[in-house]
Design a protein around this motif. Sequence first.
Motif, PDB file in Angstrom:
ATOM      1  N   THR A  53       0.821  -1.206   0.000  1.00 21.75           N
ATOM      2  CA  THR A  53       0.000   0.000   0.000  1.00 21.75           C
ATOM      3  C   THR A  53       0.856   1.258   0.000  1.00 21.75           C
ATOM      4  O   THR A  53       0.563   2.229  -0.698  1.00 21.75           O
ATOM      5  CB  THR A  53      -0.941   0.002   1.216  1.00 21.75           C
ATOM      6  N   ALA A  57       0.853   4.590  -2.449  1.00 24.94           N
ATOM      7  CA  ALA A  57       0.666   5.910  -1.853  1.00 24.94           C
ATOM      8  C   ALA A  57       1.802   6.861  -2.214  1.00 24.94           C
ATOM      9  O   ALA A  57       1.572   8.051  -2.489  1.00 24.94           O
ATOM     10  CB  ALA A  57       0.541   5.779  -0.343  1.00 24.94           C
ATOM     11  N   THR A  82      -6.409   4.427   5.038  1.00 25.43           N
ATOM     12  CA  THR A  82      -6.265   3.066   4.511  1.00 25.43           C
ATOM     13  C   THR A  82      -6.793   2.052   5.508  1.00 25.43           C
ATOM     14  O   THR A  82      -6.746   2.270   6.721  1.00 25.43           O
ATOM     15  CB  THR A  82      -4.794   2.748   4.176  1.00 25.43           C
ATOM     16  N   ASP A 109      -1.933   7.612  10.065  1.00 29.43           N
ATOM     17  CA  ASP A 109      -2.997   6.962   9.292  1.00 29.43           C
ATOM     18  C   ASP A 109      -4.356   7.181   9.946  1.00 29.43           C
ATOM     19  O   ASP A 109      -4.460   7.392  11.159  1.00 29.43           O
ATOM     20  CB  ASP A 109      -2.756   5.446   9.202  1.00 29.43           C
ATOM     21  N   GLN A 111      -8.358   5.216   9.790  1.00 26.74           N
ATOM     22  CA  GLN A 111      -9.041   4.012   9.327  1.00 26.74           C
ATOM     23  C   GLN A 111     -10.543   4.164   9.513  1.00 26.74           C
ATOM     24  O   GLN A 111     -11.045   4.140  10.625  1.00 26.74           O
ATOM     25  CB  GLN A 111      -8.526   2.798  10.123  1.00 26.74           C
ATOM     26  N   ALA A 141      -5.219   5.200   0.059  1.00 25.44           N
ATOM     27  CA  ALA A 141      -4.459   4.144  -0.629  1.00 25.44           C
ATOM     28  C   ALA A 141      -4.893   2.781  -0.111  1.00 25.44           C
ATOM     29  O   ALA A 141      -5.027   2.592   1.102  1.00 25.44           O
ATOM     30  CB  ALA A 141      -2.960   4.337  -0.424  1.00 25.44           C
ATOM     31  N   GLU A 142      -5.082   1.836  -1.027  1.00 27.82           N
ATOM     32  CA  GLU A 142      -5.566   0.511  -0.632  1.00 27.82           C
ATOM     33  C   GLU A 142      -5.007  -0.579  -1.534  1.00 27.82           C
ATOM     34  O   GLU A 142      -4.775  -0.359  -2.733  1.00 27.82           O
ATOM     35  CB  GLU A 142      -7.095   0.436  -0.718  1.00 27.82           C
ATOM     36  N   ASP A 161      -7.306  -2.092  -6.436  1.00 27.25           N
ATOM     37  CA  ASP A 161      -6.226  -1.426  -5.719  1.00 27.25           C
ATOM     38  C   ASP A 161      -5.909  -0.088  -6.381  1.00 27.25           C
ATOM     39  O   ASP A 161      -6.081   0.079  -7.596  1.00 27.25           O
ATOM     40  CB  ASP A 161      -4.963  -2.288  -5.724  1.00 27.25           C
ATOM     41  N   ALA A 163      -4.361   4.336  -5.458  1.00 29.49           N
ATOM     42  CA  ALA A 163      -4.103   5.421  -4.509  1.00 29.49           C
ATOM     43  C   ALA A 163      -4.387   6.754  -5.179  1.00 29.49           C
ATOM     44  O   ALA A 163      -4.131   6.941  -6.374  1.00 29.49           O
ATOM     45  CB  ALA A 163      -2.655   5.388  -4.015  1.00 29.49           C
ATOM     46  N   ALA A 285      -9.365   4.935  -1.395  1.00 30.28           N
ATOM     47  CA  ALA A 285      -8.689   5.572  -2.534  1.00 30.28           C
ATOM     48  C   ALA A 285      -9.664   6.088  -3.575  1.00 30.28           C
ATOM     49  O   ALA A 285      -9.273   6.875  -4.447  1.00 30.28           O
ATOM     50  CB  ALA A 285      -7.728   4.583  -3.188  1.00 30.28           C
TER      51      ALA A 285
END
Length: 324
Positions: A53, A57, A82, A109, A111, A141-142, A161, A163, A285
Amino acid sequence: MTRRAVIVGTGHYLPERVVENSWFEDRLDTSDEWIRSRSGIERRHFAADDQATSDLAIRAARATLDRAGLQPDDLDGIVVATSTPDYTFPAVATMVQAGLGMRRGFAFDMQAVCAGFVFALANADAMIRAGQADRVLVIGAETFSRIMDWTDRATCVLFGDGAGAVVLEAQEGRGGADDRGILSSDLNSDGQYRELLHVDGGVSTTGTAGRLRMQGNLVFRHAVDKLARTAHAALDKAGLDADQVDWLVPHQANMRIITATAQRMGLPIEKVVLTVADHGNTSAASIPLALSVADRAGRFARGDVILTEAIGGGLSWGAVVLRW
């Protein structure tokens, strides 16, 4: 005068591997038509085996700084939204900080799953308003491909996926709805709905990363109502009406949710930025990816009112209103 957090740069990164719906047909009892009709998704990107990730990012961060004409040390902080971090700790944001060569400021971060970028944007805005920072890089971002159950055809076909990022910069405004920058935010959570969308693992439970579990029909029912409500709440706080919105940039989860929410808001689909067909659901993201794609296409004009909204596991949901 009022300090406003104004977007001065956008950027994104998508992994090179593109996975069409047809890829799933040899692995699951599904089809391209089934996936398209239920989600609007045609393809998505999957990270390479050696990409984490933080790698995605960092690429999005560099693109954003280039767009803004800034250097890493021009930033006061980095916030990464993320749910798929490289490690339990340290934060992905600190790895982005190191990857950019930034030797000052803070990095942490957030969440809130698919609503993570909205939560991160609201928190970065609050720090700028409070004078704790002048420039903050906010990233979603994931790598959701790492937590998929590849036998569950109802969920594994939905996610991708990627970012995306924005740079927020403190600028002076008059304190009214005509100011540029973030005008308002509305954040919400209700933990009683945890089982509707969750990952069945974690550090203090199973000691594993776990796999994503979702009760899609129930999430859909909650999503449309809660997204419309939080969008109206954010607009009310900004002193604006839905008919003053130039662009809706929603979380790109599902075309049916996006369409239903826009209809509930009274917004034509022509005013909605759509990337779900090409990206799938990239969780935190998805909104910054959509902002960056639309920005590069020249769709936003200075002064446009943009409404963003998202809902994710928790359940957590929220909206941000900003003027471009």
